[in-house]
Design a protein around this motif. Sequence first.
Motif, PDB file in Angstrom:
ATOM      1  N   GLY A  54     -13.293  -3.266   4.325  1.00  0.00           N
ATOM      2  CA  GLY A  54     -12.260  -3.887   3.507  1.00  0.00           C
ATOM      3  C   GLY A  54     -12.708  -4.226   2.096  1.00  0.00           C
ATOM      4  O   GLY A  54     -11.888  -4.517   1.227  1.00  0.00           O
ATOM      5  N   ASP A  55     -13.993  -4.172   1.819  1.00  0.00           N
ATOM      6  CA  ASP A  55     -14.528  -4.548   0.516  1.00  0.00           C
ATOM      7  C   ASP A  55     -14.757  -3.326  -0.366  1.00  0.00           C
ATOM      8  O   ASP A  55     -15.847  -3.048  -0.821  1.00  0.00           O
ATOM      9  CB  ASP A  55     -15.853  -5.309   0.686  1.00  0.00           C
ATOM     10  CG  ASP A  55     -15.695  -6.545   1.561  1.00  0.00           C
ATOM     11  OD1 ASP A  55     -14.581  -7.061   1.641  1.00  0.00           O
ATOM     12  OD2 ASP A  55     -16.698  -6.981   2.158  1.00  0.00           O
ATOM     13  N   ASP A  56     -13.702  -2.564  -0.602  1.00  0.00           N
ATOM     14  CA  ASP A  56     -13.829  -1.353  -1.411  1.00  0.00           C
ATOM     15  C   ASP A  56     -13.578  -1.691  -2.872  1.00  0.00           C
ATOM     16  O   ASP A  56     -12.450  -2.022  -3.268  1.00  0.00           O
ATOM     17  CB  ASP A  56     -12.834  -0.302  -0.917  1.00  0.00           C
ATOM     18  CG  ASP A  56     -13.074   1.057  -1.529  1.00  0.00           C
ATOM     19  OD1 ASP A  56     -14.083   1.206  -2.247  1.00  0.00           O
ATOM     20  OD2 ASP A  56     -12.253   1.951  -1.303  1.00  0.00           O
ATOM     21  N   PRO A  57     -14.599  -1.613  -3.731  1.00  0.00           N
ATOM     22  CA  PRO A  57     -14.415  -1.974  -5.141  1.00  0.00           C
ATOM     23  C   PRO A  57     -13.582  -0.951  -5.924  1.00  0.00           C
ATOM     24  O   PRO A  57     -13.076  -1.249  -7.003  1.00  0.00           O
ATOM     25  CB  PRO A  57     -15.840  -2.040  -5.687  1.00  0.00           C
ATOM     26  CG  PRO A  57     -16.648  -1.203  -4.770  1.00  0.00           C
ATOM     27  CD  PRO A  57     -15.976  -1.287  -3.427  1.00  0.00           C
ATOM     28  N   SER A  58     -13.410   0.258  -5.412  1.00  0.00           N
ATOM     29  CA  SER A  58     -12.653   1.270  -6.145  1.00  0.00           C
ATOM     30  C   SER A  58     -11.154   0.982  -6.120  1.00  0.00           C
ATOM     31  O   SER A  58     -10.402   1.594  -6.878  1.00  0.00           O
ATOM     32  CB  SER A  58     -12.930   2.661  -5.572  1.00  0.00           C
ATOM     33  OG  SER A  58     -12.462   2.742  -4.245  1.00  0.00           O
ATOM     34  N   CYS A  59     -10.694   0.070  -5.251  1.00  0.00           N
ATOM     35  CA  CYS A  59      -9.265  -0.247  -5.174  1.00  0.00           C
ATOM     36  C   CYS A  59      -8.877  -1.403  -6.098  1.00  0.00           C
ATOM     37  O   CYS A  59      -7.698  -1.778  -6.159  1.00  0.00           O
ATOM     38  CB  CYS A  59      -8.877  -0.602  -3.735  1.00  0.00           C
ATOM     39  SG  CYS A  59      -9.000   0.788  -2.598  1.00  0.00           S
ATOM     40  N   GLU A  60      -9.837  -1.972  -6.828  1.00  0.00           N
ATOM     41  CA  GLU A  60      -9.525  -3.095  -7.717  1.00  0.00           C
ATOM     42  C   GLU A  60      -8.645  -2.633  -8.875  1.00  0.00           C
ATOM     43  O   GLU A  60      -8.837  -1.564  -9.442  1.00  0.00           O
ATOM     44  CB  GLU A  60     -10.816  -3.711  -8.255  1.00  0.00           C
ATOM     45  CG  GLU A  60     -11.596  -4.467  -7.208  1.00  0.00           C
ATOM     46  CD  GLU A  60     -12.868  -5.067  -7.782  1.00  0.00           C
ATOM     47  OE1 GLU A  60     -13.020  -5.115  -9.020  1.00  0.00           O
ATOM     48  OE2 GLU A  60     -13.714  -5.461  -6.980  1.00  0.00           O
ATOM     49  N   GLY A  61      -7.676  -3.448  -9.205  1.00  0.00           N
ATOM     50  CA  GLY A  61      -6.790  -3.148 -10.322  1.00  0.00           C
ATOM     51  C   GLY A  61      -5.597  -2.296  -9.952  1.00  0.00           C
ATOM     52  O   GLY A  61      -4.728  -2.059 -10.800  1.00  0.00           O
ATOM     53  N   LEU A  62      -5.538  -1.798  -8.733  1.00  0.00           N
ATOM     54  CA  LEU A  62      -4.407  -0.978  -8.302  1.00  0.00           C
ATOM     55  C   LEU A  62      -3.318  -1.868  -7.704  1.00  0.00           C
ATOM     56  O   LEU A  62      -3.593  -2.925  -7.152  1.00  0.00           O
ATOM     57  CB  LEU A  62      -4.850   0.059  -7.257  1.00  0.00           C
ATOM     58  CG  LEU A  62      -5.895   1.074  -7.705  1.00  0.00           C
ATOM     59  CD1 LEU A  62      -6.301   1.959  -6.550  1.00  0.00           C
ATOM     60  CD2 LEU A  62      -5.364   1.912  -8.857  1.00  0.00           C
ATOM     61  N   THR A  63      -2.084  -1.411  -7.842  1.00  0.00           N
ATOM     62  CA  THR A  63      -0.962  -2.158  -7.276  1.00  0.00           C
ATOM     63  C   THR A  63       0.009  -1.189  -6.609  1.00  0.00           C
ATOM     64  O   THR A  63       0.000   0.012  -6.870  1.00  0.00           O
ATOM     65  CB  THR A  63      -0.203  -2.940  -8.377  1.00  0.00           C
ATOM     66  OG1 THR A  63       0.258  -2.017  -9.348  1.00  0.00           O
ATOM     67  CG2 THR A  63      -1.083  -3.994  -9.016  1.00  0.00           C
ATOM     68  N   LEU A  67      -2.348   1.119  -4.404  1.00  0.00           N
ATOM     69  CA  LEU A  67      -3.239   0.231  -3.662  1.00  0.00           C
ATOM     70  C   LEU A  67      -3.174   0.546  -2.161  1.00  0.00           C
ATOM     71  O   LEU A  67      -4.206   0.604  -1.481  1.00  0.00           O
ATOM     72  CB  LEU A  67      -2.877  -1.230  -3.916  1.00  0.00           C
ATOM     73  CG  LEU A  67      -3.707  -2.276  -3.172  1.00  0.00           C
ATOM     74  CD1 LEU A  67      -5.173  -2.154  -3.550  1.00  0.00           C
ATOM     75  CD2 LEU A  67      -3.177  -3.678  -3.448  1.00  0.00           C
ATOM     76  N   GLU A  68      -1.968   0.763  -1.663  1.00  0.00           N
ATOM     77  CA  GLU A  68      -1.796   1.077  -0.248  1.00  0.00           C
ATOM     78  C   GLU A  68      -2.476   2.411   0.101  1.00  0.00           C
ATOM     79  O   GLU A  68      -3.148   2.524   1.133  1.00  0.00           O
ATOM     80  CB  GLU A  68      -0.304   1.136   0.091  1.00  0.00           C
ATOM     81  CG  GLU A  68      -0.023   1.314   1.558  1.00  0.00           C
ATOM     82  CD  GLU A  68       1.463   1.300   1.864  1.00  0.00           C
ATOM     83  OE1 GLU A  68       1.814   1.889   2.896  1.00  0.00           O
ATOM     84  OE2 GLU A  68       2.255   0.732   1.077  1.00  0.00           O
ATOM     85  N   ALA A  73      -6.883   5.373   2.616  1.00  0.00           N
ATOM     86  CA  ALA A  73      -7.978   6.345   2.516  1.00  0.00           C
ATOM     87  C   ALA A  73      -9.296   5.706   2.960  1.00  0.00           C
ATOM     88  O   ALA A  73     -10.107   6.346   3.636  1.00  0.00           O
ATOM     89  CB  ALA A  73      -8.092   6.864   1.092  1.00  0.00           C
ATOM     90  N   GLY A  74      -9.495   4.452   2.611  1.00  0.00           N
ATOM     91  CA  GLY A  74     -10.693   3.732   3.056  1.00  0.00           C
ATOM     92  C   GLY A  74     -10.719   3.568   4.567  1.00  0.00           C
ATOM     93  O   GLY A  74     -11.770   3.693   5.200  1.00  0.00           O
TER      94      GLY A  74
END
Length: 111
Positions: A54-63, A67-68, A73-74
């Motif tokens: 759940g701690d994927d830094p590549s999803c930061e800033g997405l909405t 984001l979903e 994908a993660g």
Amino acid sequence: MTDTPSPQWGPRPEGSPPPTEGPKKKPRRIFLWVFLAVQALFLIWIIVGVNEAGDDPSCEGLTGEALELCRDAGDVGTAIGVGLVIGLWAAVDIILGITYGIYRLGQRRQP
């Protein structure tokens, strides 16, 4: 009659107790503990891998949908990783089992 002891290599006289070999050694369960340690390591590996997903830094800033999609994908990557770890776990268990079987065959007493 003489008081000399009978030889130990001949047949036992009638009524004599069977020879004792002393206390038997308790068998060591080294393989059991190694096997359990391997199981614990794989279980910890899977638990840590699933919790870190759940701690994927590549999803930061997405909405929104982005984001979903990133989180989905993660999750797919985590599922693939857990599947590979379980496959490796099964292979290691098979190798340990075969090794233990060969070891036990070598330790058998010959008739």
